[in-house]
Design an enzyme around this catalytic site. Structure first.
Site, short mmCIF file in Angstrom:
data_model
loop_
_atom_site.label_atom_id
_atom_site.label_comp_id
_atom_site.label_asym_id
_atom_site.label_seq_id
_atom_site.Cartn_x
_atom_site.Cartn_y
_atom_site.Cartn_z
N ASN A 108 7.64 10.48 -3.69
CA ASN A 108 7.63 9.44 -4.39
C ASN A 108 9.36 8.78 -4.27
O ASN A 108 9.93 9.09 -4.99
CB ASN A 108 7.52 9.43 -6.59
CG ASN A 108 7.70 7.90 -7.10
OD1 ASN A 108 7.73 7.02 -6.29
ND2 ASN A 108 7.81 7.86 -7.95
N TRP A 109 8.97 7.99 -2.97
CA TRP A 109 10.56 7.18 -2.89
C TRP A 109 11.43 6.45 -3.74
O TRP A 109 12.15 5.96 -3.70
CB TRP A 109 10.52 7.28 -1.40
CG TRP A 109 10.09 7.96 -0.02
CD1 TRP A 109 10.02 9.39 -0.61
CD2 TRP A 109 10.32 7.53 1.00
NE1 TRP A 109 9.52 9.84 0.63
CE2 TRP A 109 10.04 9.62 1.18
CE3 TRP A 109 10.09 6.57 1.87
CZ2 TRP A 109 10.06 9.23 3.14
CZ3 TRP A 109 10.09 6.81 3.46
CH2 TRP A 109 9.92 8.43 3.76
N LYS A 110 10.64 6.33 -5.08
CA LYS A 110 10.64 4.81 -5.37
C LYS A 110 11.15 4.05 -5.19
O LYS A 110 11.13 3.72 -3.54
CB LYS A 110 11.67 5.41 -6.78
CG LYS A 110 11.29 6.69 -6.87
CD LYS A 110 12.00 6.98 -8.56
CE LYS A 110 11.26 8.31 -9.26
NZ LYS A 110 12.46 8.25 -10.08
N GLU B 15 8.74 5.01 -15.39
CA GLU B 15 10.02 3.25 -14.86
C GLU B 15 9.27 2.51 -15.51
O GLU B 15 9.71 1.27 -15.04
CB GLU B 15 10.36 3.45 -13.84
CG GLU B 15 11.28 5.16 -13.56
CD GLU B 15 11.64 5.63 -12.46
OE1 GLU B 15 11.74 5.17 -11.27
OE2 GLU B 15 12.51 6.89 -12.20
N SER C 90 12.00 16.03 -12.21
CA SER C 90 13.09 17.58 -11.48
C SER C 90 12.47 18.48 -10.88
O SER C 90 13.39 19.46 -10.92
CB SER C 90 14.37 17.69 -12.36
OG SER C 90 15.38 16.50 -13.13
N GLY D 102 10.27 13.03 -7.09
CA GLY D 102 10.99 12.28 -6.57
C GLY D 102 11.97 12.75 -5.61
O GLY D 102 11.78 12.34 -4.65
#
Ligand code: PGA
Length: 252
Positions: free
Chosen positions: A11-13, A100, A211, A232
């Site tokens: 997930n590159w956000k 988020e 994490s 992430g």
């Protein structure tokens, strides 16, 4: 029962630029055939999905999105991106209900469920995120909170759904639950799915997220009931993400 194929999702956000798409080929060069035993997925920001899908052509890397509209019909919704558009651009999966989005964008489980339904209707596999905050864990409410989110966020026809257990306090930090704690919550997720769907719940992949990195991935993959990871930060660089993928026993 057929074994669940592990899924390792990045997930590159809201990170990366066009230049970052070179990480996709680099990832494939590092993992190559070893990744055949797992589904390797990268979810870049929506504006790069089309390019990412091109970059992934000829590799085994799958492309997904990080969110989609709950609205299924083409309609006047300025700024929204439908699941059908994401599929058209080359996405195969979409993350919905990430913490988020739940906390910073006020998304309820009911909205997350409608997004997951929209994803399924468009032929995408939704990755439905659930997880407790630190305060909820301290108060001993993990099973209640996570069970409730699974009940309310996973659509009725769950066959193609993935669930990601992501304790909110472990995201973007340095602490993760113990392997025993992860296994315990994964059992809660599986049990809640089984209450709703019976044996069909056995087909649902349940990922761990929060994490995950090259150092702890193998230990987390070995936890009971863990069918992969949602990653992430450590998915942004091909070298780190490749090390995570190669840490899975199915990628040997
Ligand atoms: P992290 O994020 O790996 O950077 O902790 C995980 C996630 O939010 O999906």
């Amino acid at each position: 029962m057929a074994a669940r194929k592990p899924l390792i999702a990045g997930n590159w956000k809201m990170f990366g630029r066009q230049a970052s798409l070179s990480e996709i080929k680099a990832l494939w060069e590092s993992v190559g055939r070893a990744a055949g035993g797992v589904d390797a997925l990268i979810c870049p920001p929506a504006c790069y999905i089309g390019q990412a899908a091109w970059a992934a052509k000829g590799t085994g890397v799958l492309i997904g999105a990080q969110d989609c509209s709950a609205v299924q019909d083409d309609s006047a919704r300025t700024g929204e991106i439908s699941a059908a558009m994401l599929a058209d651009a080359g996405a195969r999966y979409v993350i919905v209900g990430h913490s988020e989005r739940r906390s910073l964008h006020g998304e309820s489980s009911e909205l997350v469920r409608r997004k997951a339904e929209a994803a399924l209707a468009a032929g995408l596999t939704p990755i439905v995120c659930v997880g407790e905050t630190e305060a909820e864990r301290t108060a001993g409410r993990v099973a209640e909170v996570v069970g409730g989110q699974v009940r309310d966020s996973v659509p009725d026809g769950n066959a193609g759904v993935v669930v990601a257990y992501e304790p909110v306090w472990a995201i973007g930090g340095s602490s993760t639950p113990t392997v025993a704690e992860i296994a315990e919550v994964h059992a809660v997720v599986r049990g809640t799915l089984a209450e709703r769907f019976g044996d069909r719940a056995n087909a649902t992949r349940i990922l761990y997220g929060g994490s995950v990195g090259p150092k702890n991935a193998a230990e987390i993959f070995a936890a009971e009931g863990v069918d992969g990871a949602l990653v992430g930060r450590a998915s942004l660089k091909a070298a780190d993400f490749a090390a995570i993928i190669l840490g899975h026993p199915a990628a040997k």
